[in-house]
Enzyme design. Structure first.
Site, mmCIF file in Angstrom:
data_model
loop_
_atom_site.group_PDB
_atom_site.id
_atom_site.type_symbol
_atom_site.label_atom_id
_atom_site.label_comp_id
_atom_site.label_asym_id
_atom_site.label_seq_id
_atom_site.Cartn_x
_atom_site.Cartn_y
_atom_site.Cartn_z
ATOM 1 C CG HIS A 58 14.404 53.539 40.138
ATOM 2 N ND1 HIS A 58 14.617 52.162 40.159
ATOM 3 C CD2 HIS A 58 14.365 53.978 41.352
ATOM 4 C CE1 HIS A 58 14.894 51.799 41.440
ATOM 5 N NE2 HIS A 58 14.732 52.713 42.235
ATOM 6 C CD GLU A 59 15.049 57.639 43.095
ATOM 7 O OE1 GLU A 59 14.202 57.432 43.879
ATOM 8 O OE2 GLU A 59 16.029 56.676 43.132
#
Length: 217
Positions: A58-59
């Site tokens: 996600h990051e």
């Protein structure tokens, strides 16, 4: 690609990953209603695996989409929010998955600031990755659920928890409030926001009803 991840960013990702993994493990232990050492270790191990995949990708999606647009971006942990996440999981049974944020630095070379569209697409990339990750975990859950062996049971747990974790991360981050991704996506493109938040919450609801999910796959 990996050379663009700094030592400090690696350290921040590691601390946030471990803390959020323990928060999720606490939640799953509370739901199980029993806490034998073997079960606790199992949930911690599965949470480290599934949260690691969902949270870090996600990051990294935020980071590399920002880099694609010519900006520099790094994940920074928030120590206070990490403590809050673990405390809420232990005391209330809720995971507040906001361990930090990927900070985007504007391109000072040409003075160009982040546009609304760029910010929206960078923000949407994280939840979108989690929604894509829901698919292989859902398939694993369904396939492993057909077998009677211990190995099948472990794979079933990985599939179920992986699906729930990624759906939770996507749904939480798509809320259109504060500094969450949803607010930036909403400001950029409302139809995209609606599609992503509906998909995220649909995946979250289905993750708690494996039998219903099986009929759809």
């Amino acid at each position: 690609m990996f050379e663009r991840i700094t030592r400090r960013e690696e350290a921040d990702l590691f601390v946030a990953w471990v803390a959020i993994s323990f928060a999720f493990a606490i939640i799953f232990l509370r739901e199980a209603g029993r806490a034998s050492p073997i079960l606790a270790l199992t949930f911690v191990g599965i949470s480290l695996l599934t949260v690691g995949i969902g949270f870090i990708l996600h990051e990294m999606a935020h980071k590399f989409v920002a880099i694609k647009y010519g900006y520099w971006a790094e994940f920074r942990k928030d120590n206070i929010m990490l403590v809050v996440a673990v405390a809420l999981a232990a005391l209330v049974g809720v995971v507040f998955a906001a361990p930090g944020a990927t900070v985007i630095y504007s391109n000072s070379a040409d003075g160009r600031g982040l546009s609304r569209e760029e910010n929206g697409k960078i923000s949407a990339s994280g939840p979108l990755v989690n929604l894509v990750l829901c698919i292989p975990f859902a398939v694993l859950l369904m396939v492993a659920g057909q077998g009677p062996s211990l190995g099948d049971n472990v794979l079933y747990m990985i599939g179920m928890i992986g699906l729930q974790v990624n759906a939770m991360i996507a749904a939480f981050n798509m809320l259109p409030v504060s500094v969450l991704d949803g607010k930036k996506v909403w400001s950029w493109n409302k139809p995209v926001f609606i599609v992503l938040i509906v998909a995220a919450f649909a995946a979250l609801v289905l993750s708690f009803y494996p039998s219903t999910l099986a009929s759809l796959i």
